[in-house]
Scaffold this motif. Structure first.
Motif, mmCIF file in Angstrom:
data_model
loop_
_atom_site.group_PDB
_atom_site.id
_atom_site.type_symbol
_atom_site.label_atom_id
_atom_site.label_comp_id
_atom_site.label_asym_id
_atom_site.label_seq_id
_atom_site.Cartn_x
_atom_site.Cartn_y
_atom_site.Cartn_z
ATOM 1 N N LEU A 226 0.749 -1.042 -0.070
ATOM 2 C CA LEU A 226 0.123 0.064 0.039
ATOM 3 C C LEU A 226 0.968 1.336 -0.101
ATOM 4 C CD1 LEU A 226 -2.682 1.565 0.563
ATOM 5 C CD2 LEU A 226 -2.057 1.277 3.101
ATOM 6 N N TYR A 227 0.594 2.050 -0.999
ATOM 7 C CA TYR A 227 1.518 3.645 -0.920
ATOM 8 C C TYR A 227 0.411 4.465 -0.087
ATOM 9 C CZ TYR A 227 4.146 1.155 -4.557
ATOM 10 O OH TYR A 227 4.703 0.357 -5.427
ATOM 11 N N LYS A 228 0.928 5.372 0.528
ATOM 12 C CA LYS A 228 0.370 6.128 1.203
ATOM 13 C C LYS A 228 0.998 7.353 1.786
ATOM 14 C CE LYS A 228 -1.345 5.337 5.406
ATOM 15 N NZ LYS A 228 -0.614 6.432 6.284
ATOM 16 N N GLU A 229 0.420 8.384 1.928
ATOM 17 C CA GLU A 229 1.143 9.791 2.705
ATOM 18 C C GLU A 229 0.944 9.641 4.057
ATOM 19 O OE1 GLU A 229 3.489 12.946 2.139
ATOM 20 O OE2 GLU A 229 2.318 12.421 0.450
ATOM 21 N N PHE A 230 1.975 9.431 4.661
ATOM 22 C CA PHE A 230 1.882 9.571 6.173
ATOM 23 C C PHE A 230 1.886 10.787 6.826
ATOM 24 C CE2 PHE A 230 4.105 9.854 10.543
ATOM 25 C CZ PHE A 230 3.419 9.006 11.134
ATOM 26 N N LYS A 231 0.920 11.397 7.509
ATOM 27 C CA LYS A 231 0.876 12.679 8.003
ATOM 28 C C LYS A 231 1.286 12.868 9.223
ATOM 29 C CE LYS A 231 -2.862 13.868 4.981
ATOM 30 N NZ LYS A 231 -4.389 14.413 4.718
ATOM 31 N N GLY A 232 2.149 13.562 9.655
ATOM 32 C CA GLY A 232 2.720 13.721 11.054
ATOM 33 C C GLY A 232 1.834 14.602 11.765
ATOM 34 N N ALA A 233 2.248 14.647 13.037
ATOM 35 C CA ALA A 233 1.569 15.645 14.078
ATOM 36 C C ALA A 233 2.376 15.986 15.236
ATOM 37 C CB ALA A 233 0.150 14.973 14.437
ATOM 38 N N LYS A 234 1.972 16.905 15.976
ATOM 39 C CA LYS A 234 2.732 17.036 17.324
ATOM 40 C C LYS A 234 2.450 15.959 18.176
ATOM 41 C CE LYS A 234 3.392 20.625 20.830
ATOM 42 N NZ LYS A 234 2.969 21.839 21.464
ATOM 43 N N SER A 235 3.573 15.527 19.095
ATOM 44 C CA SER A 235 3.454 14.207 19.583
ATOM 45 C C SER A 235 4.275 14.161 20.961
ATOM 46 C CB SER A 235 3.863 13.083 18.801
ATOM 47 O OG SER A 235 3.195 13.023 17.273
ATOM 48 N N LEU A 236 3.775 13.405 21.750
ATOM 49 C CA LEU A 236 4.668 12.943 22.738
ATOM 50 C C LEU A 236 5.713 11.941 22.348
ATOM 51 C CD1 LEU A 236 2.179 12.363 25.786
ATOM 52 C CD2 LEU A 236 3.383 14.633 25.170
ATOM 53 N N LYS A 237 6.943 11.973 22.806
ATOM 54 C CA LYS A 237 7.971 11.459 22.326
ATOM 55 C C LYS A 237 8.773 10.405 23.529
ATOM 56 C CE LYS A 237 12.272 11.374 19.613
ATOM 57 N NZ LYS A 237 13.402 12.220 18.960
ATOM 58 N N ALA A 238 9.308 9.184 23.101
ATOM 59 C CA ALA A 238 10.069 8.523 23.996
ATOM 60 C C ALA A 238 11.172 7.860 23.288
ATOM 61 C CB ALA A 238 9.332 7.631 24.639
ATOM 62 N N ILE A 239 12.109 7.501 23.879
ATOM 63 C CA ILE A 239 13.296 6.554 23.019
ATOM 64 C C ILE A 239 12.971 5.320 24.134
ATOM 65 C CG2 ILE A 239 15.557 5.989 22.870
ATOM 66 C CD1 ILE A 239 14.516 8.459 21.028
ATOM 67 N N TYR A 240 12.981 4.052 23.276
ATOM 68 C CA TYR A 240 12.769 2.894 23.620
ATOM 69 C C TYR A 240 14.121 2.047 23.421
ATOM 70 C CZ TYR A 240 11.385 -2.117 24.443
ATOM 71 O OH TYR A 240 11.387 -3.422 24.557
ATOM 72 N N ASN A 241 14.780 1.526 24.644
ATOM 73 C CA ASN A 241 15.925 0.666 24.211
ATOM 74 C C ASN A 241 15.391 -0.731 24.640
ATOM 75 O OD1 ASN A 241 17.383 3.458 25.272
ATOM 76 N ND2 ASN A 241 18.030 2.865 23.526
ATOM 77 N N ASP A 282 23.055 -7.128 21.514
ATOM 78 C CA ASP A 282 22.353 -6.927 22.842
ATOM 79 C C ASP A 282 21.287 -5.757 22.485
ATOM 80 O OD1 ASP A 282 21.620 -5.955 25.192
ATOM 81 O OD2 ASP A 282 23.639 -5.720 26.184
ATOM 82 N N ALA A 283 20.105 -6.312 22.843
ATOM 83 C CA ALA A 283 18.676 -5.512 22.610
ATOM 84 C C ALA A 283 18.670 -4.205 23.247
ATOM 85 C CB ALA A 283 17.470 -6.232 22.704
ATOM 86 N N LEU A 284 19.393 -4.195 24.552
ATOM 87 C CA LEU A 284 19.550 -2.867 25.077
ATOM 88 C C LEU A 284 20.058 -1.737 24.401
ATOM 89 C CD1 LEU A 284 20.051 -3.691 28.839
ATOM 90 C CD2 LEU A 284 18.097 -2.412 27.900
ATOM 91 N N TYR A 285 20.863 -2.008 23.143
ATOM 92 C CA TYR A 285 21.458 -1.122 22.369
ATOM 93 C C TYR A 285 20.549 -0.625 21.068
ATOM 94 C CZ TYR A 285 25.699 -1.311 25.312
ATOM 95 O OH TYR A 285 26.415 -1.285 26.525
ATOM 96 N N TRP A 286 19.442 -1.379 21.158
ATOM 97 C CA TRP A 286 18.569 -1.136 19.875
ATOM 98 C C TRP A 286 17.758 0.143 20.210
ATOM 99 C CZ3 TRP A 286 15.916 -6.424 18.923
ATOM 100 C CH2 TRP A 286 16.989 -7.552 18.687
ATOM 101 N N LYS A 287 17.631 0.928 19.049
ATOM 102 C CA LYS A 287 17.063 2.149 19.335
ATOM 103 C C LYS A 287 15.489 2.454 18.570
ATOM 104 C CE LYS A 287 17.308 7.238 18.650
ATOM 105 N NZ LYS A 287 18.514 8.009 17.757
ATOM 106 N N THR A 288 14.544 2.655 19.318
ATOM 107 C CA THR A 288 13.065 2.803 18.674
ATOM 108 C C THR A 288 12.643 4.276 18.928
ATOM 109 O OG1 THR A 288 12.820 0.351 18.909
ATOM 110 C CG2 THR A 288 10.851 2.206 18.396
ATOM 111 N N GLU A 289 12.278 4.977 18.184
ATOM 112 C CA GLU A 289 11.747 6.270 18.504
ATOM 113 C C GLU A 289 10.136 6.023 18.619
ATOM 114 O OE1 GLU A 289 14.557 9.762 17.381
ATOM 115 O OE2 GLU A 289 12.838 9.264 15.742
ATOM 116 N N VAL A 290 9.629 6.386 19.753
ATOM 117 C CA VAL A 290 8.223 5.966 19.925
ATOM 118 C C VAL A 290 7.321 7.532 20.028
ATOM 119 C CG1 VAL A 290 6.106 4.834 21.122
ATOM 120 C CG2 VAL A 290 8.711 3.774 20.983
ATOM 121 N N PHE A 291 6.317 7.844 19.367
ATOM 122 C CA PHE A 291 5.752 8.737 19.429
ATOM 123 C C PHE A 291 4.094 8.544 19.543
ATOM 124 C CE2 PHE A 291 9.055 9.459 16.596
ATOM 125 C CZ PHE A 291 9.622 10.931 16.767
ATOM 126 N N ILE A 292 3.411 9.230 20.310
ATOM 127 C CA ILE A 292 1.868 9.199 20.404
ATOM 128 C C ILE A 292 1.300 10.771 20.320
ATOM 129 C CG2 ILE A 292 -0.119 8.966 22.056
ATOM 130 C CD1 ILE A 292 1.199 6.597 23.357
#
Length: 296
Positions: A226-241, A282-292
């Motif tokens: 599926l091709y789509k335009e992902f629309k961003g927005a002002k969000s709360l953010k966290a870094i998950y390791n 080591d998964a503790l060094y994996w980085k994920t940016e999480v937004f709500i």
């Protein structure tokens, strides 16, 4: 004096009737956990799967769960009630009842430390050990609010449950990556997932697993893409390791932060992944940016 005696007997009789026939639990255990309610909720469900003849259901919200454990001669019900103390600590109140021996337990508990009490404490202690081990397997760091950027992307749709989100991603990753590159599309960022529906009561998810791409005038038609335009927005953010299997711990952290700070959000998390789990490490060094997203 006769009136006093009569009133005393009546009070004792009412108290005994309540204790033996109305009191909802045979035994109650209280502990403090260094985790937020959402992490405790998901850990309880995962831990329950390791117990023979056990089942667990979420009640009115994620802070209340009922666990049933059956053996040959009894059925024990554990009602887990979770309440938040602060940003990183919760109180657990566990009400326990033995459906087959409730009256006997209530009769014995005031006078001796019964096997029922010992077994109940042992089970709660085992969960706390499981939870404390799990806490060391990931880290969530709240970041400043951020404008989530818009992007054009190619996606694969999924419907699953939270605990199987990473499996769905793992199955789609090589397909999505190879098909896009094989068809001459230019990648324009790291892969991400966009939650389109999250049922917090039953842990079900619908999400798009996407790769940002450079939009062209003519895009190839590819089955299941599926091709789509992902629309961003002002969000709360966290870094998950940590392992992507449990990245939803960051979702609950952000929801908890939003509730405490009276910020209205749209509970549809977005995650950007900066590591390929197929490469190990080591998964503790994996980085994920999480937004709500913050609700308008």
């Amino acid at each position: 004096m006769k009136k006093v005696i009569t009133i005393t007997i009546a009070i004792i009789s009412i108290a005994l009737f309540w204790y033996f026939f109305i009191k909802p639990q045979d035994y109650q255990i209280r502990v403090v956990a260094k985790s937020i309610p959402g992490t405790i909720n998901q850990s309880l469900k995962a831990w329950n799967n390791s117990i023979e003849n056990a089942s667990i259901v979420q009640l009115e919200d994620l802070k209340h769960l009922k666990q049933t454990i059956k053996s040959e001669d009894s059925t024990h019900i554990y009602t887990w009630n979770i309440s938040s103390i602060n940003d990183s600590t919760s109180k657990l109140k566990v009400d326990v009842i033995d459906l087959n021996n409730s009256f006997k337990n209530k009769l014995s508990i005031p006078f001796t430390d019964t096997d029922f009490e010992k077994g109940s404490r042992k089970l709660v202690t085992e969960f706390m050990s499981y939870l404390n081990k799990h806490r060391k397997e990931f880290k969530v760091t709240i970041q400043p609010e951020e404008e989530l950027p818009s992007t054009y992307c190619a996606c694969v749709k999924h419907k699953t449950i939270q605990s199987k989100k990473a499996i769905a991603m793992k199955d789609s990753y090589p397909f999505l990556n190879s098909v896009l590159v094989g068809n001459g599309l230019k990648l324009n960022g790291v892969p991400f997932i966009e939650i389109t529906d999250w049922n917090i009561d039953n842990d079900s998810l619908a999400f798009n697993f996407c790769y940002p791409i450079l939009k062209t005038d003519s895009l190839p038609v590819i089955k299941d893409i599926l091709y789509k335009e992902f629309k961003g927005a002002k969000s709360l953010k966290a870094i998950y390791n940590g392992n992507y299997i449990t990245s939803d711990r960051a979702w609950y952290t952000l929801l908890d932060y939003a509730e405490k700070n009276k910020i209205k959000v749209d509970p549809k998390p977005v995650e950007f992944f900066y590591n390929n789990p197929n490469m190990g490490g080591d998964a503790l060094y994996w980085k994920t940016e999480v937004f709500i997203p913050i609700a308008e």
